[in-house]
Design a protein around this motif. Structure first.
Motif, short mmCIF file in Angstrom:
data_model
loop_
_atom_site.label_atom_id
_atom_site.label_comp_id
_atom_site.label_asym_id
_atom_site.label_seq_id
_atom_site.Cartn_x
_atom_site.Cartn_y
_atom_site.Cartn_z
N THR A 21 0.81 -1.22 0.00
CA THR A 21 0.00 0.00 0.00
C THR A 21 0.84 1.27 0.00
OG1 THR A 21 -0.23 0.04 2.41
CG2 THR A 21 -1.93 -1.15 1.17
N CYS A 22 2.18 1.13 0.03
CA CYS A 22 3.06 2.30 -0.03
C CYS A 22 2.81 3.06 -1.32
CB CYS A 22 4.52 1.85 0.05
SG CYS A 22 5.70 3.20 -0.17
N THR A 23 2.66 4.40 -1.22
CA THR A 23 2.22 5.18 -2.40
C THR A 23 3.31 5.64 -3.39
OG1 THR A 23 2.18 7.10 -0.92
CG2 THR A 23 0.08 5.99 -1.41
N PRO A 24 4.49 6.02 -3.16
CA PRO A 24 5.17 6.36 -1.93
C PRO A 24 5.08 7.86 -1.67
CG PRO A 24 6.77 6.33 -3.68
CD PRO A 24 5.39 6.18 -4.31
N CYS A 25 4.64 8.21 -0.49
CA CYS A 25 4.47 9.63 -0.15
C CYS A 25 5.77 10.26 0.34
CB CYS A 25 3.42 9.76 0.93
SG CYS A 25 3.93 9.06 2.49
N ARG A 26 6.76 9.43 0.66
CA ARG A 26 8.10 9.86 1.08
C ARG A 26 8.17 10.32 2.53
NH1 ARG A 26 11.24 10.87 -3.76
NH2 ARG A 26 9.89 10.34 -5.51
N THR A 27 7.05 10.33 3.25
CA THR A 27 7.05 10.84 4.62
C THR A 27 8.03 10.09 5.51
OG1 THR A 27 4.73 11.40 4.32
CG2 THR A 27 5.56 11.43 6.58
N CYS A 28 8.05 8.77 5.39
CA CYS A 28 8.93 7.99 6.27
C CYS A 28 10.39 8.32 6.03
CB CYS A 28 8.69 6.50 6.11
SG CYS A 28 9.03 5.87 4.45
N MET A 29 10.73 8.69 4.79
CA MET A 29 12.11 8.96 4.45
C MET A 29 12.59 10.30 5.03
SD MET A 29 13.00 6.23 3.04
CE MET A 29 14.45 6.36 2.01
N TYR A 46 7.84 2.82 -4.74
CA TYR A 46 7.57 2.43 -3.36
C TYR A 46 8.88 2.37 -2.59
CZ TYR A 46 8.81 -2.12 -5.40
OH TYR A 46 9.43 -3.12 -6.09
N VAL A 47 8.72 2.21 -1.27
CA VAL A 47 9.85 2.12 -0.34
C VAL A 47 9.85 0.71 0.23
CG1 VAL A 47 10.57 2.91 1.96
CG2 VAL A 47 9.88 4.57 0.25
N TYR A 48 11.02 0.16 0.50
CA TYR A 48 11.08 -1.16 1.13
C TYR A 48 12.19 -1.18 2.18
CZ TYR A 48 15.05 -2.09 -1.99
OH TYR A 48 16.26 -2.03 -2.66
N VAL A 68 4.46 7.66 11.33
CA VAL A 68 4.13 8.79 10.46
C VAL A 68 3.58 8.34 9.10
CG1 VAL A 68 5.79 10.34 11.56
CG2 VAL A 68 6.47 9.06 9.51
N CYS A 69 3.65 7.05 8.81
CA CYS A 69 3.19 6.57 7.50
C CYS A 69 1.68 6.70 7.38
CB CYS A 69 3.60 5.12 7.29
SG CYS A 69 2.95 4.43 5.74
N PRO A 70 1.18 7.55 6.48
CA PRO A 70 -0.27 7.74 6.37
C PRO A 70 -1.01 6.52 5.85
CG PRO A 70 0.87 8.96 4.65
CD PRO A 70 1.92 8.38 5.53
N GLN A 71 -0.29 5.62 5.21
CA GLN A 71 -0.90 4.41 4.67
C GLN A 71 -0.86 3.25 5.65
OE1 GLN A 71 -2.29 6.05 1.82
NE2 GLN A 71 -2.13 3.95 1.15
N ASN A 72 -0.15 3.45 6.77
CA ASN A 72 0.11 2.33 7.69
C ASN A 72 0.72 1.15 6.93
OD1 ASN A 72 -0.81 3.58 10.06
ND2 ASN A 72 -2.92 3.12 9.52
N ALA A 73 1.67 1.47 6.08
CA ALA A 73 2.27 0.45 5.21
C ALA A 73 3.49 -0.22 5.85
CB ALA A 73 2.67 1.08 3.88
N ILE A 74 3.95 0.31 6.99
CA ILE A 74 5.15 -0.23 7.62
C ILE A 74 4.74 -1.10 8.81
CG2 ILE A 74 7.29 0.35 8.85
CD1 ILE A 74 7.28 3.02 7.27
N GLY A 75 5.21 -2.34 8.82
CA GLY A 75 4.87 -3.25 9.90
C GLY A 75 6.09 -3.91 10.50
S1 SF4 Z 1 5.43 6.87 4.71
FE1 SF4 Z 1 4.43 4.92 4.15
S2 SF4 Z 1 3.37 5.33 2.20
FE2 SF4 Z 1 4.86 6.97 2.55
S3 SF4 Z 1 6.73 6.32 1.47
FE3 SF4 Z 1 6.91 5.63 3.59
S4 SF4 Z 1 6.09 3.53 3.62
FE4 SF4 Z 1 5.40 4.51 1.73
#
Ligand code: SF4
Length: 79
Positions: A21-29, A46-48, A68-75
């Motif tokens: 579900t990572c968009t990637p919005c770049r917020t986590c980076m 996407y980010v991995y 901070v991930c708006p998608q809750n894509a990080i687990g």
């Molecule tokens: S914050 Fe979440 S959606 Fe945004 S780039 Fe990082 S993992 Fe992807």
């Protein structure tokens, strides 16, 4: 909540992962130190997780990135 059944194939084995579900919005980076754990795929679509966090400091970075991930894509319940 990230879904370990939708983990991106590029994640290194271990508990932490990014799901599809990572968009990637770049917020986590933007979290300081995130590049030690996460990186973009070649097309930056996407980010991995390229390195599992090790030690308290990196765990804090991973937890902050997940928060901070708006998608809750990080687990962190992967294997
Ligand atoms: S914050 Fe979440 S959606 Fe945004 S780039 Fe990082 S993992 Fe992807």
């Amino acid at each position: 909540m990230a879904d370990k059944n939708n983990k991106l194939a590029e994640n290194v084995p271990g508990p932490w992962y990014v799901d599809s579900t990572c968009t990637p919005c770049r917020t986590c980076m933007e979290v300081a130190g995130a590049d030690a754990i996460f990186k973009y795929n070649d097309g930056e679509t996407y980010v991995y997780v390229h390195t599992q966090p090790a030690g308290d400091e990196q765990l804090k970075v991973a937890e902050e990135a997940a928060a901070v991930c708006p998608q809750n894509a990080i687990g962190n319940d992967g294997e």
